[in-house]
Structures are given as C-alpha cells and as structure tokens.
Motif scaffolding. Sequence first.
Motif, PDB file in Angstrom:
ATOM      1  N   GLN A  61      60.060 138.057-103.534  1.00  0.00           N
ATOM      2  CA  GLN A  61      59.297 137.956-104.713  1.00  0.00           C
ATOM      3  C   GLN A  61      57.839 138.102-104.607  1.00  0.00           C
ATOM      4  OE1 GLN A  61      61.971 138.560-106.696  1.00  0.00           O
ATOM      5  NE2 GLN A  61      61.102 137.598-108.366  1.00  0.00           N
ATOM      6  N   SER A  62      57.224 139.122-105.477  1.00  0.00           N
ATOM      7  CA  SER A  62      55.821 139.319-105.173  1.00  0.00           C
ATOM      8  C   SER A  62      55.295 140.029-106.387  1.00  0.00           C
ATOM      9  CB  SER A  62      55.529 140.348-104.184  1.00  0.00           C
ATOM     10  OG  SER A  62      54.188 140.657-104.020  1.00  0.00           O
ATOM     11  N   ASP A  63      54.185 139.764-106.899  1.00  0.00           N
ATOM     12  CA  ASP A  63      53.510 140.384-108.028  1.00  0.00           C
ATOM     13  C   ASP A  63      52.807 141.721-107.576  1.00  0.00           C
ATOM     14  OD1 ASP A  63      54.347 138.193-109.595  1.00  0.00           O
ATOM     15  OD2 ASP A  63      52.471 137.042-109.209  1.00  0.00           O
ATOM     16  N   ASN A  64      52.915 141.803-106.322  1.00  0.00           N
ATOM     17  CA  ASN A  64      52.249 143.167-105.855  1.00  0.00           C
ATOM     18  C   ASN A  64      53.161 144.150-105.623  1.00  0.00           C
ATOM     19  OD1 ASN A  64      49.746 141.516-105.890  1.00  0.00           O
ATOM     20  ND2 ASN A  64      50.316 140.904-103.992  1.00  0.00           N
ATOM     21  N   GLY A  65      53.010 145.228-106.046  1.00  0.00           N
ATOM     22  CA  GLY A  65      53.686 146.522-105.999  1.00  0.00           C
ATOM     23  C   GLY A  65      53.400 147.157-104.673  1.00  0.00           C
ATOM     24  N   TYR A  66      54.432 148.024-104.246  1.00  0.00           N
ATOM     25  CA  TYR A  66      54.044 148.718-102.643  1.00  0.00           C
ATOM     26  C   TYR A  66      53.631 150.095-103.019  1.00  0.00           C
ATOM     27  CZ  TYR A  66      55.479 145.296 -99.244  1.00  0.00           C
ATOM     28  OH  TYR A  66      55.187 143.969 -98.483  1.00  0.00           O
ATOM     29  N   LEU A  67      52.871 150.698-102.148  1.00  0.00           N
ATOM     30  CA  LEU A  67      52.530 152.020-102.062  1.00  0.00           C
ATOM     31  C   LEU A  67      53.430 152.281-100.679  1.00  0.00           C
ATOM     32  CD1 LEU A  67      49.191 153.025-103.147  1.00  0.00           C
ATOM     33  CD2 LEU A  67      51.131 152.939-104.555  1.00  0.00           C
ATOM     34  N   ASN A  68      54.280 153.425-100.714  1.00  0.00           N
ATOM     35  CA  ASN A  68      54.965 153.989 -99.775  1.00  0.00           C
ATOM     36  C   ASN A  68      54.670 155.302 -99.266  1.00  0.00           C
ATOM     37  OD1 ASN A  68      56.554 151.280 -98.989  1.00  0.00           O
ATOM     38  ND2 ASN A  68      57.278 151.956-101.053  1.00  0.00           N
ATOM     39  N   GLN A  69      54.744 155.656 -97.704  1.00  0.00           N
ATOM     40  CA  GLN A  69      54.492 157.054 -97.695  1.00  0.00           C
ATOM     41  C   GLN A  69      55.274 157.223 -96.237  1.00  0.00           C
ATOM     42  OE1 GLN A  69      50.761 158.437 -96.701  1.00  0.00           O
ATOM     43  NE2 GLN A  69      50.931 160.368 -97.777  1.00  0.00           N
ATOM     44  N   VAL A  70      56.065 158.440 -96.127  1.00  0.00           N
ATOM     45  CA  VAL A  70      56.335 158.878 -94.813  1.00  0.00           C
ATOM     46  C   VAL A  70      55.760 159.767 -94.075  1.00  0.00           C
ATOM     47  CG1 VAL A  70      58.321 160.029 -93.815  1.00  0.00           C
ATOM     48  CG2 VAL A  70      59.087 158.310 -95.255  1.00  0.00           C
ATOM     49  N   VAL A  71      55.502 159.790 -92.757  1.00  0.00           N
ATOM     50  CA  VAL A  71      54.669 160.640 -92.166  1.00  0.00           C
ATOM     51  C   VAL A  71      55.579 160.973 -90.831  1.00  0.00           C
ATOM     52  CG1 VAL A  71      52.373 159.891 -92.869  1.00  0.00           C
ATOM     53  CG2 VAL A  71      53.505 158.998 -90.647  1.00  0.00           C
ATOM     54  N   VAL A  72      55.109 162.221 -90.421  1.00  0.00           N
ATOM     55  CA  VAL A  72      55.769 162.859 -89.070  1.00  0.00           C
ATOM     56  C   VAL A  72      54.751 163.562 -88.311  1.00  0.00           C
ATOM     57  CG1 VAL A  72      56.369 165.083 -90.354  1.00  0.00           C
ATOM     58  CG2 VAL A  72      57.915 164.369 -88.311  1.00  0.00           C
ATOM     59  N   GLY A  73      55.061 163.287 -87.103  1.00  0.00           N
ATOM     60  CA  GLY A  73      54.377 163.709 -85.824  1.00  0.00           C
ATOM     61  C   GLY A  73      55.068 164.284 -84.681  1.00  0.00           C
ATOM     62  N   LEU A  74      54.709 164.660 -83.627  1.00  0.00           N
ATOM     63  CA  LEU A  74      55.294 164.973 -82.417  1.00  0.00           C
ATOM     64  C   LEU A  74      54.704 163.934 -81.407  1.00  0.00           C
ATOM     65  CD1 LEU A  74      55.594 168.776 -82.255  1.00  0.00           C
ATOM     66  CD2 LEU A  74      57.250 167.025 -82.713  1.00  0.00           C
ATOM     67  N   CYS A  75      55.560 163.162 -80.559  1.00  0.00           N
ATOM     68  CA  CYS A  75      54.835 162.451 -79.747  1.00  0.00           C
ATOM     69  C   CYS A  75      55.630 162.377 -78.197  1.00  0.00           C
ATOM     70  CB  CYS A  75      55.286 160.962 -80.407  1.00  0.00           C
ATOM     71  SG  CYS A  75      54.388 159.533 -79.609  1.00  0.00           S
ATOM     72  N   ASP A  76      55.174 161.832 -77.264  1.00  0.00           N
ATOM     73  CA  ASP A  76      55.651 161.824 -76.166  1.00  0.00           C
ATOM     74  C   ASP A  76      55.772 160.541 -75.194  1.00  0.00           C
ATOM     75  OD1 ASP A  76      53.123 162.157 -75.273  1.00  0.00           O
ATOM     76  OD2 ASP A  76      53.444 163.973 -74.079  1.00  0.00           O
ATOM     77  N   VAL A  77      55.633 159.507 -75.969  1.00  0.00           N
ATOM     78  CA  VAL A  77      55.394 158.240 -75.180  1.00  0.00           C
ATOM     79  C   VAL A  77      56.810 157.368 -75.359  1.00  0.00           C
ATOM     80  CG1 VAL A  77      52.968 158.130 -75.589  1.00  0.00           C
ATOM     81  CG2 VAL A  77      54.379 157.167 -77.160  1.00  0.00           C
ATOM     82  N   GLU A  78      56.989 156.534 -74.663  1.00  0.00           N
ATOM     83  CA  GLU A  78      58.189 155.734 -75.012  1.00  0.00           C
ATOM     84  C   GLU A  78      58.275 155.099 -75.936  1.00  0.00           C
ATOM     85  OE1 GLU A  78      60.807 155.601 -72.484  1.00  0.00           O
ATOM     86  OE2 GLU A  78      59.562 156.965 -71.533  1.00  0.00           O
ATOM     87  N   ALA A  79      59.292 154.706 -76.705  1.00  0.00           N
ATOM     88  CA  ALA A  79      59.678 154.012 -78.092  1.00  0.00           C
ATOM     89  C   ALA A  79      58.929 152.704 -77.935  1.00  0.00           C
ATOM     90  CB  ALA A  79      61.001 153.983 -78.094  1.00  0.00           C
TER      91      ALA A  79
END
Length: 155
Positions: A48-66
């Motif tokens: 429970q929270s009185d604060n709403g979320y802002l959400n966004q998906v971003v995508v990039g290319l990466c070459d490092v270990e997870a």
Amino acid sequence: MKELILLLGSNLGAREEYLSSAREMISCSLCNILASSSVYKSEAFGYQSDNGYLNQVVVGLCDVEAELVLKKIHEIEDVLGRVRKAGVRFSDRTIDIDILYYGDMILNSPELTIPHPQIDKRLFVLEPLSELFPYKKDPRTGKKIQEMVNSLRKC
C-alpha cells in the motif's frame, strides 16, 4: 552485443527527473539507450502506498556479463537515492531499475533471474514493453508480449 531491456520506476520526489537521470546514467555507464517507451502511471504493486509510480521501458545494446549489469544498475539506484531496507521487498523508492530481458538469456541464480520472473503478472511492465516490442517472444514462456497484455486485461 545483446539487447538489454530495462524497466524504470519511480514513486518518490521528482519522479520524472529520476527517470531522466536514470536514463542518462545508464547511457553513460552501461549502454547507449536506443529507444524508450512513453512514461506510464501505475499504482504501487505488492504494498500500500499513497504515491503513484511512473514507469518506462528502455532498450540498449550491451556486451557485459549479466551480473555486472545488475551491479551497475544497483550503483545507479544508490546514486539516485534508492534506499533498500533489510527484509522489505516492496517500498516507495526514488528509482527502481529491473532487468526484463537480456537478449534471449535465461538465467536463474540466487542474485538474478532473467527474464524477470514476474513480467507476465504485471500490467505496469507489459504496457510500456508492448509499446516497443508487441511481437517479442518471452524466451521462457514463448508467449508474445501483446498476448501477455491481452491475458492480463481479461482478468
């Protein structure tokens, strides 16, 4: 290079600024962001929270270990004021960054699960994800993102 898909979320303080700062820091220290979804509003999930979320998906290319991706993400969250409380899974936060997908990788370790294990149960993840990748198949389930959105909307 693998496609790295992240979910950004914020529900404390200057939420839009936290999302912007996170995108900038990801671009500088992890991978160049190639695309971003619109910003979506949602309610808190799992608590429970009185604060709403802002959400966004971003995508990039990466070459490092997870595991290094996770470490960098935690560093960015720390710089942006994310507070982690021992034993508390869900709470209000300045920024939250989740790894949704990393190429077609399937990883199950104590520290990290890829794809994110709750993608198919969270509309606040699927909606921005489907904006960018409606036909992407989840490597674990084989379901398309848009199929998962449609399934949740029926409930």
